[in-house]
Design a protein around this motif. Sequence first.
Motif, PDB file in Angstrom:
ATOM      1  N   PHE A  99     -27.611 -28.720  -9.199  1.00 10.50           N
ATOM      2  CA  PHE A  99     -26.735 -28.148  -9.366  1.00 10.50           C
ATOM      3  C   PHE A  99     -25.457 -29.137 -10.277  1.00 10.50           C
ATOM      4  O   PHE A  99     -25.044 -29.417 -10.502  1.00 10.50           O
ATOM      5  CB  PHE A  99     -25.730 -27.101  -8.617  1.00 10.50           C
ATOM      6  N   TYR A 100     -24.234 -29.184  -9.406  1.00 11.33           N
ATOM      7  CA  TYR A 100     -23.389 -30.152  -8.950  1.00 11.33           C
ATOM      8  C   TYR A 100     -23.036 -31.169  -9.145  1.00 11.33           C
ATOM      9  O   TYR A 100     -22.903 -31.534  -7.873  1.00 11.33           O
ATOM     10  CB  TYR A 100     -22.251 -29.136  -8.637  1.00 11.33           C
ATOM     11  N   GLY A 101     -24.045 -32.202  -9.831  1.00 11.65           N
ATOM     12  CA  GLY A 101     -24.686 -33.522  -9.424  1.00 11.65           C
ATOM     13  C   GLY A 101     -23.669 -34.026  -8.716  1.00 11.65           C
ATOM     14  O   GLY A 101     -23.752 -35.237  -8.183  1.00 11.65           O
TER      15      GLY A 101
ATOM     16  N   THR B 177     -19.991 -25.237  -4.315  1.00 15.48           N
ATOM     17  CA  THR B 177     -20.229 -26.757  -5.442  1.00 15.48           C
ATOM     18  C   THR B 177     -18.534 -26.061  -5.724  1.00 15.48           C
ATOM     19  O   THR B 177     -17.936 -27.361  -5.931  1.00 15.48           O
ATOM     20  CB  THR B 177     -21.563 -26.563  -6.037  1.00 15.48           C
ATOM     21  N   SER B 178     -18.374 -25.483  -6.429  1.00 12.13           N
ATOM     22  CA  SER B 178     -16.712 -25.662  -7.289  1.00 12.13           C
ATOM     23  C   SER B 178     -15.790 -25.918  -6.039  1.00 12.13           C
ATOM     24  O   SER B 178     -15.024 -26.524  -6.397  1.00 12.13           O
ATOM     25  CB  SER B 178     -17.208 -24.422  -8.139  1.00 12.13           C
ATOM     26  N   LEU B 179     -15.821 -25.379  -5.021  1.00  9.39           N
ATOM     27  CA  LEU B 179     -14.584 -25.216  -4.322  1.00  9.39           C
ATOM     28  C   LEU B 179     -14.783 -26.824  -3.593  1.00  9.39           C
ATOM     29  O   LEU B 179     -13.669 -27.875  -3.374  1.00  9.39           O
ATOM     30  CB  LEU B 179     -14.545 -24.868  -2.618  1.00  9.39           C
ATOM     31  N   SER B 180     -16.095 -27.583  -3.254  1.00  8.58           N
ATOM     32  CA  SER B 180     -16.172 -28.975  -2.915  1.00  8.58           C
ATOM     33  C   SER B 180     -15.613 -30.521  -4.157  1.00  8.58           C
ATOM     34  O   SER B 180     -15.259 -30.944  -3.865  1.00  8.58           O
ATOM     35  CB  SER B 180     -17.510 -29.583  -2.413  1.00  8.58           C
TER      36      SER B 180
ATOM     37  N   ASP C 132     -33.484 -12.487 -34.614  1.00 10.35           N
ATOM     38  CA  ASP C 132     -32.563 -11.839 -34.787  1.00 10.35           C
ATOM     39  C   ASP C 132     -32.474 -10.893 -33.258  1.00 10.35           C
ATOM     40  O   ASP C 132     -31.723  -9.948 -33.452  1.00 10.35           O
ATOM     41  CB  ASP C 132     -32.341 -10.959 -36.097  1.00 10.35           C
ATOM     42  N   ARG C 133     -33.044 -11.400 -33.097  1.00  6.05           N
ATOM     43  CA  ARG C 133     -33.856 -10.482 -31.504  1.00  6.05           C
ATOM     44  C   ARG C 133     -32.940 -11.191 -30.753  1.00  6.05           C
ATOM     45  O   ARG C 133     -33.088 -11.110 -29.237  1.00  6.05           O
ATOM     46  CB  ARG C 133     -35.508 -10.657 -30.998  1.00  6.05           C
ATOM     47  N   ILE C 134     -31.964 -12.448 -30.719  1.00  4.04           N
ATOM     48  CA  ILE C 134     -31.399 -13.233 -29.404  1.00  4.04           C
ATOM     49  C   ILE C 134     -30.141 -13.043 -29.410  1.00  4.04           C
ATOM     50  O   ILE C 134     -29.272 -12.430 -30.749  1.00  4.04           O
ATOM     51  CB  ILE C 134     -31.541 -14.763 -29.993  1.00  4.04           C
ATOM     52  N   SER C 135     -30.531 -13.019 -28.264  1.00 10.28           N
ATOM     53  CA  SER C 135     -28.700 -12.435 -27.108  1.00 10.28           C
ATOM     54  C   SER C 135     -28.475 -13.630 -26.131  1.00 10.28           C
ATOM     55  O   SER C 135     -29.256 -14.748 -25.950  1.00 10.28           O
ATOM     56  CB  SER C 135     -28.745 -11.374 -26.403  1.00 10.28           C
ATOM     57  N   LEU C 136     -26.919 -14.237 -26.728  1.00 11.25           N
ATOM     58  CA  LEU C 136     -26.869 -15.385 -25.511  1.00 11.25           C
ATOM     59  C   LEU C 136     -25.589 -15.129 -24.604  1.00 11.25           C
ATOM     60  O   LEU C 136     -24.714 -14.444 -24.375  1.00 11.25           O
ATOM     61  CB  LEU C 136     -25.714 -15.977 -26.863  1.00 11.25           C
ATOM     62  N   VAL C 137     -26.381 -15.650 -23.334  1.00  6.89           N
ATOM     63  CA  VAL C 137     -24.744 -15.583 -22.660  1.00  6.89           C
ATOM     64  C   VAL C 137     -23.879 -17.451 -22.589  1.00  6.89           C
ATOM     65  O   VAL C 137     -25.344 -18.919 -22.582  1.00  6.89           O
ATOM     66  CB  VAL C 137     -26.458 -16.102 -21.407  1.00  6.89           C
ATOM     67  N   SER C 138     -23.750 -16.775 -22.295  1.00  5.45           N
ATOM     68  CA  SER C 138     -22.288 -18.289 -22.324  1.00  5.45           C
ATOM     69  C   SER C 138     -21.258 -17.987 -21.975  1.00  5.45           C
ATOM     70  O   SER C 138     -20.537 -17.381 -21.581  1.00  5.45           O
ATOM     71  CB  SER C 138     -21.899 -18.794 -24.067  1.00  5.45           C
ATOM     72  N   GLY C 139     -20.784 -19.618 -21.495  1.00  5.78           N
ATOM     73  CA  GLY C 139     -19.730 -19.117 -20.480  1.00  5.78           C
ATOM     74  C   GLY C 139     -19.782 -19.209 -19.066  1.00  5.78           C
ATOM     75  O   GLY C 139     -20.397 -19.491 -18.470  1.00  5.78           O
ATOM     76  N   SER C 140     -18.322 -19.768 -18.157  1.00  2.65           N
ATOM     77  CA  SER C 140     -18.234 -19.888 -16.937  1.00  2.65           C
ATOM     78  C   SER C 140     -17.186 -19.977 -16.296  1.00  2.65           C
ATOM     79  O   SER C 140     -15.809 -20.016 -17.263  1.00  2.65           O
ATOM     80  CB  SER C 140     -19.206 -21.512 -16.375  1.00  2.65           C
ATOM     81  N   PRO C 141     -17.046 -19.617 -15.091  1.00  7.01           N
ATOM     82  CA  PRO C 141     -18.162 -19.344 -14.345  1.00  7.01           C
ATOM     83  C   PRO C 141     -18.629 -18.199 -14.365  1.00  7.01           C
ATOM     84  O   PRO C 141     -18.148 -16.595 -15.156  1.00  7.01           O
ATOM     85  CB  PRO C 141     -17.164 -18.848 -13.034  1.00  7.01           C
ATOM     86  N   ARG C 142     -19.873 -17.276 -14.171  1.00  8.29           N
ATOM     87  CA  ARG C 142     -20.356 -16.175 -14.430  1.00  8.29           C
ATOM     88  C   ARG C 142     -21.277 -16.589 -12.828  1.00  8.29           C
ATOM     89  O   ARG C 142     -22.006 -17.264 -12.435  1.00  8.29           O
ATOM     90  CB  ARG C 142     -20.677 -15.933 -15.382  1.00  8.29           C
ATOM     91  N   PRO C 143     -22.190 -14.891 -12.539  1.00  7.29           N
ATOM     92  CA  PRO C 143     -23.173 -14.768 -11.338  1.00  7.29           C
ATOM     93  C   PRO C 143     -23.901 -15.096 -11.973  1.00  7.29           C
ATOM     94  O   PRO C 143     -24.693 -15.371 -12.960  1.00  7.29           O
ATOM     95  CB  PRO C 143     -22.899 -13.083 -11.491  1.00  7.29           C
TER      96      PRO C 143
ATOM     97  N   ALA D  64     -30.008 -17.575 -21.946  1.00 10.02           N
ATOM     98  CA  ALA D  64     -28.714 -18.236 -20.888  1.00 10.02           C
ATOM     99  C   ALA D  64     -27.522 -19.910 -20.999  1.00 10.02           C
ATOM    100  O   ALA D  64     -29.121 -20.227 -20.781  1.00 10.02           O
ATOM    101  CB  ALA D  64     -28.915 -18.166 -19.710  1.00 10.02           C
ATOM    102  N   ASP D  65     -26.934 -20.791 -21.798  1.00 10.85           N
ATOM    103  CA  ASP D  65     -26.731 -21.389 -21.966  1.00 10.85           C
ATOM    104  C   ASP D  65     -26.366 -22.006 -21.029  1.00 10.85           C
ATOM    105  O   ASP D  65     -25.211 -21.641 -19.635  1.00 10.85           O
ATOM    106  CB  ASP D  65     -25.757 -21.632 -22.917  1.00 10.85           C
ATOM    107  N   SER D  66     -27.113 -23.092 -19.742  1.00 12.85           N
ATOM    108  CA  SER D  66     -26.752 -23.584 -18.299  1.00 12.85           C
ATOM    109  C   SER D  66     -27.136 -24.517 -18.332  1.00 12.85           C
ATOM    110  O   SER D  66     -26.633 -25.564 -17.152  1.00 12.85           O
ATOM    111  CB  SER D  66     -28.731 -23.362 -17.759  1.00 12.85           C
ATOM    112  N   HIS D  67     -25.636 -24.754 -19.037  1.00 14.08           N
ATOM    113  CA  HIS D  67     -25.698 -26.474 -18.650  1.00 14.08           C
ATOM    114  C   HIS D  67     -24.207 -27.080 -19.053  1.00 14.08           C
ATOM    115  O   HIS D  67     -23.682 -26.234 -20.022  1.00 14.08           O
ATOM    116  CB  HIS D  67     -26.082 -27.389 -19.417  1.00 14.08           C
ATOM    117  N   GLY D  68     -23.094 -27.483 -17.421  1.00 12.63           N
ATOM    118  CA  GLY D  68     -22.133 -27.361 -17.550  1.00 12.63           C
ATOM    119  C   GLY D  68     -21.271 -26.314 -18.010  1.00 12.63           C
ATOM    120  O   GLY D  68     -21.223 -25.570 -16.484  1.00 12.63           O
ATOM    121  N   SER D  69     -20.637 -27.106 -18.446  1.00 14.33           N
ATOM    122  CA  SER D  69     -19.603 -24.974 -18.949  1.00 14.33           C
ATOM    123  C   SER D  69     -20.281 -24.510 -19.462  1.00 14.33           C
ATOM    124  O   SER D  69     -19.721 -23.049 -19.571  1.00 14.33           O
ATOM    125  CB  SER D  69     -18.198 -25.505 -19.528  1.00 14.33           C
ATOM    126  N   GLY D  70     -21.886 -24.299 -19.694  1.00 17.52           N
ATOM    127  CA  GLY D  70     -22.465 -23.530 -20.672  1.00 17.52           C
ATOM    128  C   GLY D  70     -21.863 -23.070 -22.202  1.00 17.52           C
ATOM    129  O   GLY D  70     -21.918 -21.611 -22.501  1.00 17.52           O
TER     130      GLY D  70
END
Length: 280
Positions: free
Chosen positions: A122-124, A273-276, A77-88, A58-64
Motif C-alpha cells: 500500500f503506502y510503501g 496509512t494516510s495519517l501516518s 465502449d463497455r469500459i468505465s473508469l474509477v479514478s482519483g483519491s481518496p475513495r472507499p 480501477a486506476d489503483s496506483h498512487g493518486s489513481g
Amino acid sequence: MKIFISVDMEGMAGITSPSQEREETVSFRRALHNQVRWIIEGIQASEKNGEVEEITIADSHGSGRNLSYDELSQMDDRISLVSGSPRPQYMVACLDETYDVAFFAGYHAGPGEICANMDHSFYGKVVSCLKINGAYMNETVTNAAIAASYKVPVGLVIGDSGLRRQLIDKEMMPWVKFVTTKESLTRYAAKFQPQRKLREDTICAVKEVLASDLKKLPLYETAVPAVLGIDFKSTAMADAVALTPGVRRLSGTEVEITCADMKELACGISALTSLSGTAS
C-alpha cells in the motif's frame, strides 16, 4: 457479465523504478495502457465476449490518476473508469457483489520479498508490514479478501516474478492464474520478456479464465471481524496513528485495529496509512 480490473504500476513490464513516473511520463503511461489493452483484447477474443456488459477499471496506483479515460474508451465502449483519491476500498473501489470476476494487473510482491521489483504494501514510504488476523498480507491477497467478501473471485493476476513466488510458490494464493511480466533481479532492476510474448500470454490467460466456470473459482476468504495490523517504519508514524479511537499500540512501531468487515478494513488501511504519512 461484469468484469472488474484493478490496475497498479510496480508489477508492469517496462518499469523498474518509481522515478519513471516523473521522469519518463510518456513511456510510463504507455506501459500501463499496453497491459490494459492486452487484457481487453483477451476479453474481446474470448467465447464469453458477447455476455460481457461492463468492464470496470480501477486506476489503483498512487493518486489513481494514471490512466486516460479517452484512451480506455477507445479500447472498448463497455469500459468505465474509477479514478482519483481518496475513495472507499481504494484499489478495488466500486467492486461489489454484482461483478462476476476480478483481474489484478501490474501487481507486485509485498515488503521484504527477495528479488522483487519495488516490493511494498500500500503506502510503501510508511508501511513495513501489513497483517490481517495475524497473517502477513501483500496487496494482492488483501484485495482478493475484499473481493471475496462480495463473493467475487480473482481469476487472474498479472505481475512480477516476486509476486508470483509469493502467490504460487509460497502458496498464498496458489490456485490463481498468473502471468509474469518481468523477472525481478533486485528492488530496482528486472529483465523484461519480449513484449509480443507478454501480449500473447495475457490474451491466452484472459480467454482461459473467462472460459472456465467462474462460480467455481476459489475465493480468498478472511474471517470477520478482522484485525488489521500495521508495522510502520518509524515510531513517529505509530505515534500519530495511535491517537485514532479504536487503535491499539502493540510496540514502538506496531498498531492494530479491529474492523467489522472487509469494506471497513479497506478504508482503515487508507485512513491509517494516510495519517501516518503526515508524520513521516
